[in-house]
Motif scaffolding. Structure first.
Motif, PDB file in Angstrom:
ATOM      1  N   GLU A  41      59.032   3.263  48.360  1.00 31.73           N
ATOM      2  CA  GLU A  41      59.290   2.509  49.590  1.00 31.73           C
ATOM      3  C   GLU A  41      60.755   2.090  49.667  1.00 31.73           C
ATOM      4  O   GLU A  41      61.390   2.196  50.720  1.00 31.73           O
ATOM      5  N   ALA A  42      61.299   1.621  48.558  1.00 26.26           N
ATOM      6  CA  ALA A  42      62.684   1.164  48.531  1.00 26.26           C
ATOM      7  C   ALA A  42      63.661   2.337  48.653  1.00 26.26           C
ATOM      8  O   ALA A  42      64.645   2.255  49.392  1.00 26.26           O
ATOM      9  N   GLU A  43      63.390   3.430  47.942  1.00 27.99           N
ATOM     10  CA  GLU A  43      64.281   4.596  47.923  1.00 27.99           C
ATOM     11  C   GLU A  43      64.418   5.250  49.288  1.00 27.99           C
ATOM     12  O   GLU A  43      65.511   5.573  49.727  1.00 27.99           O
ATOM     13  N   VAL A  44      63.304   5.495  49.927  1.00 30.83           N
ATOM     14  CA  VAL A  44      63.336   6.278  51.161  1.00 30.83           C
ATOM     15  C   VAL A  44      63.611   5.424  52.391  1.00 30.83           C
ATOM     16  O   VAL A  44      63.839   5.952  53.466  1.00 30.83           O
ATOM     17  N   ASN A  45      63.571   4.100  52.197  1.00 32.52           N
ATOM     18  CA  ASN A  45      63.940   3.188  53.269  1.00 32.52           C
ATOM     19  C   ASN A  45      63.116   3.427  54.540  1.00 32.52           C
ATOM     20  O   ASN A  45      63.663   3.502  55.634  1.00 32.52           O
ATOM     21  N   LEU A  46      61.834   3.587  54.374  1.00 33.73           N
ATOM     22  CA  LEU A  46      60.937   3.725  55.527  1.00 33.73           C
ATOM     23  C   LEU A  46      60.795   2.371  56.217  1.00 33.73           C
ATOM     24  O   LEU A  46      60.906   1.329  55.569  1.00 33.73           O
ATOM     25  N   PRO A  47      60.534   2.370  57.507  1.00 32.40           N
ATOM     26  CA  PRO A  47      60.314   1.096  58.201  1.00 32.40           C
ATOM     27  C   PRO A  47      59.136   0.341  57.567  1.00 32.40           C
ATOM     28  O   PRO A  47      58.154   0.960  57.153  1.00 32.40           O
ATOM     29  N   PRO A  48      59.225  -0.983  57.491  1.00 29.95           N
ATOM     30  CA  PRO A  48      58.163  -1.781  56.863  1.00 29.95           C
ATOM     31  C   PRO A  48      56.783  -1.508  57.458  1.00 29.95           C
ATOM     32  O   PRO A  48      55.790  -1.482  56.727  1.00 29.95           O
ATOM     33  N   GLU A  49      56.721  -1.274  58.775  1.00 33.45           N
ATOM     34  CA  GLU A  49      55.403  -1.047  59.394  1.00 33.45           C
ATOM     35  C   GLU A  49      54.797   0.285  58.939  1.00 33.45           C
ATOM     36  O   GLU A  49      53.575   0.423  58.842  1.00 33.45           O
ATOM     37  N   VAL A  50      55.635   1.262  58.633  1.00 33.99           N
ATOM     38  CA  VAL A  50      55.141   2.552  58.127  1.00 33.99           C
ATOM     39  C   VAL A  50      54.573   2.365  56.728  1.00 33.99           C
ATOM     40  O   VAL A  50      53.494   2.873  56.404  1.00 33.99           O
ATOM     41  N   CYS A  51      55.286   1.598  55.902  1.00 35.84           N
ATOM     42  CA  CYS A  51      54.806   1.325  54.542  1.00 35.84           C
ATOM     43  C   CYS A  51      53.502   0.522  54.583  1.00 35.84           C
ATOM     44  O   CYS A  51      52.564   0.821  53.839  1.00 35.84           O
ATOM     45  N   ALA A  52      53.440  -0.466  55.458  1.00 29.89           N
ATOM     46  CA  ALA A  52      52.242  -1.292  55.579  1.00 29.89           C
ATOM     47  C   ALA A  52      51.050  -0.444  56.017  1.00 29.89           C
ATOM     48  O   ALA A  52      49.942  -0.604  55.491  1.00 29.89           O
ATOM     49  N   LYS A  53      51.273   0.463  56.952  1.00 34.17           N
ATOM     50  CA  LYS A  53      50.181   1.335  57.403  1.00 34.17           C
ATOM     51  C   LYS A  53      49.741   2.270  56.289  1.00 34.17           C
ATOM     52  O   LYS A  53      48.540   2.497  56.099  1.00 34.17           O
ATOM     53  N   ALA A  54      50.679   2.778  55.510  1.00 32.50           N
ATOM     54  CA  ALA A  54      50.328   3.662  54.394  1.00 32.50           C
ATOM     55  C   ALA A  54      49.488   2.910  53.369  1.00 32.50           C
ATOM     56  O   ALA A  54      48.501   3.448  52.846  1.00 32.50           O
ATOM     57  N   ARG A  55      49.850   1.659  53.094  1.00 27.74           N
ATOM     58  CA  ARG A  55      49.058   0.856  52.135  1.00 27.74           C
ATOM     59  C   ARG A  55      47.662   0.593  52.683  1.00 27.74           C
ATOM     60  O   ARG A  55      46.674   0.691  51.958  1.00 27.74           O
ATOM     61  N   LEU A  56      47.576   0.260  53.973  1.00 30.26           N
ATOM     62  CA  LEU A  56      46.271   0.000  54.580  1.00 30.26           C
ATOM     63  C   LEU A  56      45.412   1.269  54.590  1.00 30.26           C
ATOM     64  O   LEU A  56      44.214   1.218  54.303  1.00 30.26           O
ATOM     65  N   ASP A  57      46.031   2.404  54.893  1.00 26.13           N
ATOM     66  CA  ASP A  57      45.298   3.679  54.883  1.00 26.13           C
ATOM     67  C   ASP A  57      44.754   3.997  53.496  1.00 26.13           C
ATOM     68  O   ASP A  57      43.621   4.460  53.357  1.00 26.13           O
ATOM     69  N   ALA A  58      45.567   3.747  52.465  1.00 25.15           N
ATOM     70  CA  ALA A  58      45.128   3.997  51.087  1.00 25.15           C
ATOM     71  C   ALA A  58      43.933   3.109  50.743  1.00 25.15           C
ATOM     72  O   ALA A  58      42.960   3.554  50.121  1.00 25.15           O
ATOM     73  N   PHE A  59      43.997   1.846  51.176  1.00 28.07           N
ATOM     74  CA  PHE A  59      42.888   0.916  50.950  1.00 28.07           C
ATOM     75  C   PHE A  59      41.628   1.396  51.676  1.00 28.07           C
ATOM     76  O   PHE A  59      40.539   1.425  51.103  1.00 28.07           O
ATOM     77  N   TYR A  60      41.788   1.803  52.937  1.00 28.97           N
ATOM     78  CA  TYR A  60      40.634   2.238  53.724  1.00 28.97           C
ATOM     79  C   TYR A  60      39.977   3.468  53.106  1.00 28.97           C
ATOM     80  O   TYR A  60      38.746   3.595  53.124  1.00 28.97           O
ATOM     81  N   GLU A  61      40.770   4.353  52.523  1.00 29.70           N
ATOM     82  CA  GLU A  61      40.194   5.506  51.815  1.00 29.70           C
ATOM     83  C   GLU A  61      39.280   5.035  50.693  1.00 29.70           C
ATOM     84  O   GLU A  61      38.210   5.606  50.474  1.00 29.70           O
ATOM     85  N   LYS A  62      39.703   3.994  49.971  1.00 31.64           N
ATOM     86  CA  LYS A  62      38.866   3.452  48.888  1.00 31.64           C
ATOM     87  C   LYS A  62      37.602   2.812  49.454  1.00 31.64           C
ATOM     88  O   LYS A  62      36.532   2.906  48.862  1.00 31.64           O
ATOM     89  N   VAL A  63      37.730   2.152  50.592  1.00 32.30           N
ATOM     90  CA  VAL A  63      36.561   1.560  51.257  1.00 32.30           C
ATOM     91  C   VAL A  63      35.558   2.666  51.595  1.00 32.30           C
ATOM     92  O   VAL A  63      34.360   2.538  51.320  1.00 32.30           O
ATOM     93  N   LEU A  64      36.055   3.761  52.157  1.00 35.29           N
ATOM     94  CA  LEU A  64      35.173   4.871  52.530  1.00 35.29           C
ATOM     95  C   LEU A  64      34.535   5.516  51.294  1.00 35.29           C
ATOM     96  O   LEU A  64      33.350   5.874  51.325  1.00 35.29           O
ATOM     97  N   GLU A  65      35.303   5.648  50.216  1.00 32.93           N
ATOM     98  CA  GLU A  65      34.742   6.198  48.974  1.00 32.93           C
ATOM     99  C   GLU A  65      33.613   5.317  48.465  1.00 32.93           C
ATOM    100  O   GLU A  65      32.562   5.821  48.056  1.00 32.93           O
ATOM    101  N   LEU A  66      33.830   4.013  48.473  1.00 36.12           N
ATOM    102  CA  LEU A  66      32.794   3.096  47.999  1.00 36.12           C
ATOM    103  C   LEU A  66      31.565   3.152  48.909  1.00 36.12           C
ATOM    104  O   LEU A  66      30.436   3.093  48.434  1.00 36.12           O
ATOM    105  N   ALA A  67      31.790   3.309  50.202  1.00 32.74           N
ATOM    106  CA  ALA A  67      30.676   3.396  51.149  1.00 32.74           C
ATOM    107  C   ALA A  67      29.785   4.603  50.853  1.00 32.74           C
ATOM    108  O   ALA A  67      28.583   4.575  51.124  1.00 32.74           O
ATOM    109  N   GLU A  68      30.374   5.651  50.266  1.00 31.45           N
ATOM    110  CA  GLU A  68      29.603   6.849  49.941  1.00 31.45           C
ATOM    111  C   GLU A  68      28.842   6.723  48.620  1.00 31.45           C
ATOM    112  O   GLU A  68      27.962   7.526  48.339  1.00 31.45           O
ATOM    113  N   ASP A  69      29.213   5.726  47.794  1.00 33.39           N
ATOM    114  CA  ASP A  69      28.512   5.517  46.519  1.00 33.39           C
ATOM    115  C   ASP A  69      27.053   5.150  46.769  1.00 33.39           C
ATOM    116  O   ASP A  69      26.735   4.474  47.745  1.00 33.39           O
TER     117      ASP A  69
END
Length: 137
Positions: A41-69
Motif C-alpha cells: 500500500e505504501a510503495e504503490v501509493n494507491l488512493p486510500p479508498e482503493v486500499c480500503a476496498k481491497a481490504r474489505l473485499d479480502a474480508f468478504y471473501e473470507k465471509v463467503l468461505e465461512l458461509a460455505e463451511d
C-alpha cells in the motif's frame, strides 16, 4: 491516450498485487503477510479508498468461505472478527457490508444455533464476535 492508460494499467497490477497479499494475510500468512500488504500500500501509493476496498473485499471473501463451511462455530466466528481489526476495517464499512449482504448476521445466527446448548460464556463470546463483525464494537 497511451500516457493516460499506463498509470491505470500499473494501478490495476498494483491493486491485484495488494489483493493477492491481503488474501494471504487473511489466510495462513498471518501478521507477516499483513505487514507485506501494508508495505505494498505504501510503495504503490494507491488512493486510500482503493486500499480500503481491497481490504474489505479480502474480508468478504473470507465471509463467503465461512458461509460455505458445513459448521460455523464460535471459534471460526472469533477468527473472522479478529480479521476486522487486522485489516483495519471501519465500523462504517462493516455496517455497509451487513446492510448490502446480510452475510455476517447470517453467520452469527448459524453459530448461535450451535451455541444454544452451551454455557453463558459461549453466548458472551458470540455476542462479542457479532458486535465486531457488524461494526457495533
Amino acid at each position: 491516450a497511451a500516457q493516460q492508460t499506463a498509470p491505470a494499467i500499473m494501478d490495476a497490477a498494483s491493486v491485484q498485487r495488494l489483493r493477492d497479499q491481503l488474501d494471504s494475510a487473511c489466510g495462513s500468512g498471518g501478521e507477516a503477510a499483513m505487514e507485506a500488504a501494508r508495505r505494498i500500500e505504501a510503495e504503490v501509493n494507491l488512493p486510500p479508498e482503493v486500499c480500503a476496498k481491497a481490504r474489505l473485499d479480502a474480508f468478504y471473501e473470507k465471509v463467503l468461505e465461512l458461509a460455505e463451511d458445513s459448521v460455523v462455530n464460535i471459534d471460526k466466528l472469533e477468527g473472522l472478527a479478529a480479521l476486522t481489526s487486522r485489516l483495519g476495517l471501519t465500523a462504517w464499512q462493516l455496517r455497509e457490508l451487513q446492510s448490502e449482504t446480510g452475510a455476517c448476521e447470517a453467520l452469527v445466527q448459524r453459530a448461535a444455533g450451535g451455541a444454544e446448548s452451551e454455557e453463558a460464556d459461549a453466548r458472551a463470546r458470540l455476542e462479542k464476535a457479532r458486535a465486531a463483525l457488524l461494526g457495533e464494537a
